[in-house]
Enzyme design. Structure first.
Site, PDB file in Angstrom:
ATOM      1  N   GLU A 274       0.844  -1.213   0.000  1.00  0.00           N
ATOM      2  CA  GLU A 274       0.000   0.000   0.000  1.00  0.00           C
ATOM      3  C   GLU A 274       0.870   1.250   0.000  1.00  0.00           C
ATOM      4  O   GLU A 274       0.555   2.242  -0.661  1.00  0.00           O
ATOM      5  CB  GLU A 274      -0.949   0.013   1.202  1.00  0.00           C
ATOM      6  N   TRP A 277       1.766   1.794  -3.443  1.00  0.00           N
ATOM      7  CA  TRP A 277       0.708   2.407  -4.277  1.00  0.00           C
ATOM      8  C   TRP A 277       0.834   3.933  -4.211  1.00  0.00           C
ATOM      9  O   TRP A 277       0.650   4.646  -5.193  1.00  0.00           O
ATOM     10  CB  TRP A 277      -0.686   2.004  -3.777  1.00  0.00           C
ATOM     11  N   TRP A 306     -20.693  11.552 -19.918  1.00  0.00           N
ATOM     12  CA  TRP A 306     -21.222  11.382 -18.565  1.00  0.00           C
ATOM     13  C   TRP A 306     -22.567  12.085 -18.465  1.00  0.00           C
ATOM     14  O   TRP A 306     -22.763  13.126 -19.106  1.00  0.00           O
ATOM     15  CB  TRP A 306     -20.256  11.976 -17.533  1.00  0.00           C
ATOM     16  N   ASN A 341     -10.689   2.655   2.840  1.00  0.00           N
ATOM     17  CA  ASN A 341     -10.304   2.437   1.435  1.00  0.00           C
ATOM     18  C   ASN A 341     -11.317   1.607   0.645  1.00  0.00           C
ATOM     19  O   ASN A 341     -11.658   1.950  -0.490  1.00  0.00           O
ATOM     20  CB  ASN A 341      -8.929   1.763   1.362  1.00  0.00           C
ATOM     21  N   TRP A 359     -16.001  11.283 -13.093  1.00  0.00           N
ATOM     22  CA  TRP A 359     -15.186  10.961 -11.909  1.00  0.00           C
ATOM     23  C   TRP A 359     -14.531  12.225 -11.338  1.00  0.00           C
ATOM     24  O   TRP A 359     -14.227  12.291 -10.156  1.00  0.00           O
ATOM     25  CB  TRP A 359     -14.124   9.909 -12.256  1.00  0.00           C
ATOM     26  N   TRP A 382      -9.387   7.597  -8.021  1.00  0.00           N
ATOM     27  CA  TRP A 382     -10.591   7.880  -8.820  1.00  0.00           C
ATOM     28  C   TRP A 382     -10.476   7.308 -10.221  1.00  0.00           C
ATOM     29  O   TRP A 382     -11.415   6.719 -10.752  1.00  0.00           O
ATOM     30  CB  TRP A 382     -10.885   9.391  -8.853  1.00  0.00           C
TER      31      TRP A 382
HETATM   32  C1  LIG Z   1     -11.261   7.020  -4.894  1.00  0.00           C
HETATM   33  C2  LIG Z   1     -10.083   7.007  -3.958  1.00  0.00           C
HETATM   34  C3  LIG Z   1      -9.582   8.205  -3.464  1.00  0.00           C
HETATM   35  C4  LIG Z   1      -8.474   8.202  -2.584  1.00  0.00           C
HETATM   36  N1  LIG Z   1      -7.989   9.408  -2.117  1.00  0.00           N
HETATM   37  C5  LIG Z   1      -6.899   9.406  -1.299  1.00  0.00           C
HETATM   38  C6  LIG Z   1      -6.364  10.636  -0.815  1.00  0.00           C
HETATM   39  O1  LIG Z   1      -6.822  11.746  -1.141  1.00  0.00           O
HETATM   40  N2  LIG Z   1      -5.304  10.576   0.034  1.00  0.00           N
HETATM   41  C7  LIG Z   1      -4.748   9.373   0.416  1.00  0.00           C
HETATM   42  O2  LIG Z   1      -3.778   9.374   1.201  1.00  0.00           O
HETATM   43  N3  LIG Z   1      -5.214   8.215  -0.055  1.00  0.00           N
HETATM   44  C8  LIG Z   1      -6.275   8.176  -0.888  1.00  0.00           C
HETATM   45  N4  LIG Z   1      -6.775   6.984  -1.325  1.00  0.00           N
HETATM   46  C9  LIG Z   1      -6.083   5.736  -0.976  1.00  0.00           C
HETATM   47  C10 LIG Z   1      -6.576   5.030   0.313  1.00  0.00           C
HETATM   48  O3  LIG Z   1      -7.966   4.909   0.290  1.00  0.00           O
HETATM   49  C11 LIG Z   1      -6.159   5.756   1.595  1.00  0.00           C
HETATM   50  O4  LIG Z   1      -4.786   6.031   1.553  1.00  0.00           O
HETATM   51  C12 LIG Z   1      -6.422   4.887   2.824  1.00  0.00           C
HETATM   52  O5  LIG Z   1      -7.793   4.589   2.915  1.00  0.00           O
HETATM   53  C13 LIG Z   1      -5.978   5.614   4.077  1.00  0.00           C
HETATM   54  O6  LIG Z   1      -6.251   4.865   5.220  1.00  0.00           O
HETATM   55  P1  LIG Z   1      -5.078   4.257   6.104  1.00  0.00           P
HETATM   56  O7  LIG Z   1      -4.093   5.306   6.441  1.00  0.00           O
HETATM   57  O8  LIG Z   1      -5.706   3.519   7.223  1.00  0.00           O
HETATM   58  O9  LIG Z   1      -4.411   3.251   5.072  1.00  0.00           O
HETATM   59  P2  LIG Z   1      -3.549   1.916   5.239  1.00  0.00           P
HETATM   60  O10 LIG Z   1      -4.349   0.818   4.647  1.00  0.00           O
HETATM   61  O11 LIG Z   1      -3.055   1.739   6.608  1.00  0.00           O
HETATM   62  O12 LIG Z   1      -2.323   2.171   4.248  1.00  0.00           O
HETATM   63  C14 LIG Z   1      -1.115   2.828   4.686  1.00  0.00           C
HETATM   64  C15 LIG Z   1      -0.821   4.026   3.819  1.00  0.00           C
HETATM   65  O13 LIG Z   1      -0.554   3.623   2.478  1.00  0.00           O
HETATM   66  C16 LIG Z   1      -1.076   4.603   1.567  1.00  0.00           C
HETATM   67  N5  LIG Z   1      -2.135   3.970   0.759  1.00  0.00           N
HETATM   68  C17 LIG Z   1      -2.944   2.950   1.118  1.00  0.00           C
HETATM   69  N6  LIG Z   1      -3.741   2.604   0.088  1.00  0.00           N
HETATM   70  C18 LIG Z   1      -3.432   3.418  -0.942  1.00  0.00           C
HETATM   71  C19 LIG Z   1      -3.894   3.559  -2.282  1.00  0.00           C
HETATM   72  N7  LIG Z   1      -4.849   2.757  -2.807  1.00  0.00           N
HETATM   73  N8  LIG Z   1      -3.382   4.542  -3.039  1.00  0.00           N
HETATM   74  C20 LIG Z   1      -2.406   5.354  -2.561  1.00  0.00           C
HETATM   75  N9  LIG Z   1      -1.913   5.264  -1.313  1.00  0.00           N
HETATM   76  C21 LIG Z   1      -2.412   4.306  -0.513  1.00  0.00           C
HETATM   77  C22 LIG Z   1      -1.673   5.715   2.413  1.00  0.00           C
HETATM   78  O14 LIG Z   1      -0.709   6.728   2.567  1.00  0.00           O
HETATM   79  C23 LIG Z   1      -1.968   4.996   3.728  1.00  0.00           C
HETATM   80  O15 LIG Z   1      -1.992   5.868   4.839  1.00  0.00           O
HETATM   81  C24 LIG Z   1      -7.878   6.961  -2.215  1.00  0.00           C
HETATM   82  C25 LIG Z   1      -8.408   5.766  -2.717  1.00  0.00           C
HETATM   83  C26 LIG Z   1      -9.494   5.778  -3.580  1.00  0.00           C
HETATM   84  C27 LIG Z   1     -10.032   4.476  -4.091  1.00  0.00           C
END
Ligand SMILES: Cc1cc2nc3c(=O)[nH]c(=O)nc-3n(C[C@H](O)[C@H](O)[C@H](O)COP(=O)(O)OP(=O)(O)OC[C@H]3O[C@@H](n4cnc5c(N)ncnc54)[C@H](O)[C@@H]3O)c2cc1C
Length: 462
Positions: A274, A277, A306, A341, A359, A382
């Site tokens: 993650e 990502w 859209w 997420n 989107w 997105w």
């Molecule tokens: C439509 C959409 C919009 C999103 N917008 C954002 C946003 O504005 N800011 C944001 O930080 N994340 C975003 N994410 C990614 C992800 O949803 C969040 O990072 C995550 O939910 C944060 O929760 P956590 O810190 O508990 O994550 P954890 O699951 O603990 O993951 C650890 C860290 O890894 C990174 N991470 C995890 N998943 C992703 C991912 N899919 N993409 C990129 N980084 C990731 C984040 O920095 C996160 O804090 C988005 C995902 C989607 C599908």
């Protein structure tokens, strides 16, 4: 000799390359942060994020003052004015070099070029350090081209990091020549919403990281998709403002989970992924700047017609779609400034594929409401969900909001936290509620809308 450290989304003193470099060769160090309230307004930055930022700046002021470094928070009004404010500041304070971390989005790159040009007229070098886990300049395919697909990107990153595990930089020693802040801190943060549940103090953020790595990373793979569980780290807000770094996350993960981190199928390895990502979406935003300019990565999808129905959009924003998992998620966002997420994926799919709304409307709504708003990750998420992005979910993979709810919140524990209207229901009825409870009926029919979306994409591909 006075050095200046320009803080951006890196509001910490530990593992700070630019600060450490400035302190190494300079007796006197000052620090600056340019606040751009017009920018906050133009980007619709969420009130909860503004409060979080204010508290993070207070904490940074405290940390820096214990190092003998004053932080000046300057009201630059607009992002475009930072170069001239920076040059004025350097002139007024006899600065001879400026240190900062590089940012990878197009506007930020252009701003840094302007700053560099302006400062060079004053004979002041601007030195930019790379604060990412893996620089977008370091990771490339064998033919030198940037990656467009996550899996090979992540494999390459793992190989790279296995050979050169990132080091966490220590906090610099306190300066003997103390500086004091030259201006009273400015306050134009606009509307704020209480963010005090989100820690900004360094000890608290590091404790949160350690606890996650020690107690929950092992089961992350199994728990992370269930919004009722505390299965994820909730570190995204701290990472977005740079209160901690992905390097610190990785180092802590390795300390607590050892070699397991290299097994991509383990809990710790999945969390590592993650973090990658996050790097991937930065890599994409840097190498394919059209995504930063509001364009789809898959350019053919920019021709999609859209429907952009405002009433449907409002129902989605307000958690009134008649699909319980979607509504609980949108209400979680509205009430807490954060969304799980799995729910971001479900709601983004629902907006683009079921409501056929562009989107970019959803992307903007998330930026306006998330405490962890991060342009590259949000845009990447997105575009993934809308099937317009790099590693896009294929356009024919359309989440069914009812079965997603049944699968990831079977007993409705999460849904009932935010949709109390349904508290008299249980089991499968909770995911397909009757119309008698004052809860809206579904605003669209999923299978009908699914067929329309398939046709929209198909038409462009034929
Ligand atoms: C439509 C959409 C919009 C999103 N917008 C954002 C946003 O504005 N800011 C944001 O930080 N994340 C975003 N994410 C990614 C992800 O949803 C969040 O990072 C995550 O939910 C944060 O929760 P956590 O810190 O508990 O994550 P954890 O699951 O603990 O993951 C650890 C860290 O890894 C990174 N991470 C995890 N998943 C992703 C991912 N899919 N993409 C990129 N980084 C990731 C984040 O920095 C996160 O804090 C988005 C995902 C989607 C599908």
């Amino acid at each position: 000799m006075t050095a200046l450290v320009w803080f951006r989304n890196d509001l910490r003193t530990l593992d700070h390359l630019a600060l450490s470099a400035a302190c190494k060769d300079h007796e006197t160090v000052r620090a600056v942060y340019f606040l751009c309230p017009q920018q906050l307004d133009e980007h619709g930055i969420a009130p909860i994020r503004r409060h979080f930022l204010r508290r993070a700046l207070d904490e940074l002021t405290r940390q820096l003052s214990s190092l003998g470094i004053a932080l000046d928070i300057i009201n630059a009004q607009h992002f475009s004015k930072t170069p001239s404010h920076l040059a004025d500041y350097c002139r007024d304070h006899g600065i001879d070099s400026v240190f900062a971390h590089r940012e990878w989005l197009l506007d930020e790159i252009n701003r840094d070029e302007s700053c560099s040009a302006l400062l060079s007229e004053l004979d002041i070098p601007l030195t930019l350090f790379d604060d990412s886990l893996l620089s977008p300049l370091t990771i490339a395919k064998g033919d030198g081209e940037p990656y467009k697909v996550f899996t090979p990107f992540s494999r390459r990153c793992r190989d790279y990091l296995a050979a050169e595990f990132p080091r966490v930089i220590r906090r610099p020693a306190a300066k003997s020549a103390l500086t004091s802040a030259s201006k009273t801190p400015c306050q134009p943060f606009g509307d704020e919403k209480d963010a005090s549940k989100w820690p900004v103090e360094e000890d608290d953020v590091l404790r949160q990281l350690r606890q996650f790595c020690a107690e929950r990373a092992g089961s992350y793979k199994d728990d992370r998709d269930f919004p009722a569980l505390p299965g994820t780290s909730r570190l995204s807000a701290a990472l977005a403002l740079g209160l901690i770094t992905p390097r610190q996350c990785l180092a802590c993960l390795q300390q607590e989970c050892g070699e397991e981190i290299w097994d991509a199928k383990s809990g710790a390895g999945t969390w590592f992924n993650e973090l990658l990502w996050r790097e991937f979406y930065r890599h994409v935003a840097y190498h394919f700047p059209r995504v930063v300019k509001g364009q789809a990565f898959q350019t053919y999808t920019d021709a999609i017609r859209w429907s952009n129905d405002q009433a449907l959009f409002d129902a989605w924003c307000n958690g009134q779609t008649g699909y319980p998992i979607v509504d609980a998620a949108m209400r979680q966002l509205k009430e807490t400034g954060w969304m799980h997420n799995r729910l971001r994926m479900i709601t983004a799919s629902f907006l683009s594929k079921d409501l056929q709304i562009d989107w970019r409307w959803g992307e903007r709504h998330f930026l306006e409401n998330l405490i962890d708003a991060d342009f590259a990750s949000n845009n990447g998420g997105w575009q993934w969900a809308a099937s317009t992005g790099t590693d896009a979910a294929p356009y024919f993979r359309i989440f069914n909001p009812t079965t997603q709810g049944q699968r990831f919140d079977a007993d409705g524990q999460f849904i009932l936290r935010y949709v109390p209207e349904l508290k008299s229901l249980q089991g499968k009825h909770l995911h397909m509620p009757p119309t008698t409870l004052g809860y809206p009926s579904p605003i669209v029919d999923h299978s009908e809308r699914r067929n329309i979306t398939l046709a929209l994409f198909q038409e462009l591909r034929d």
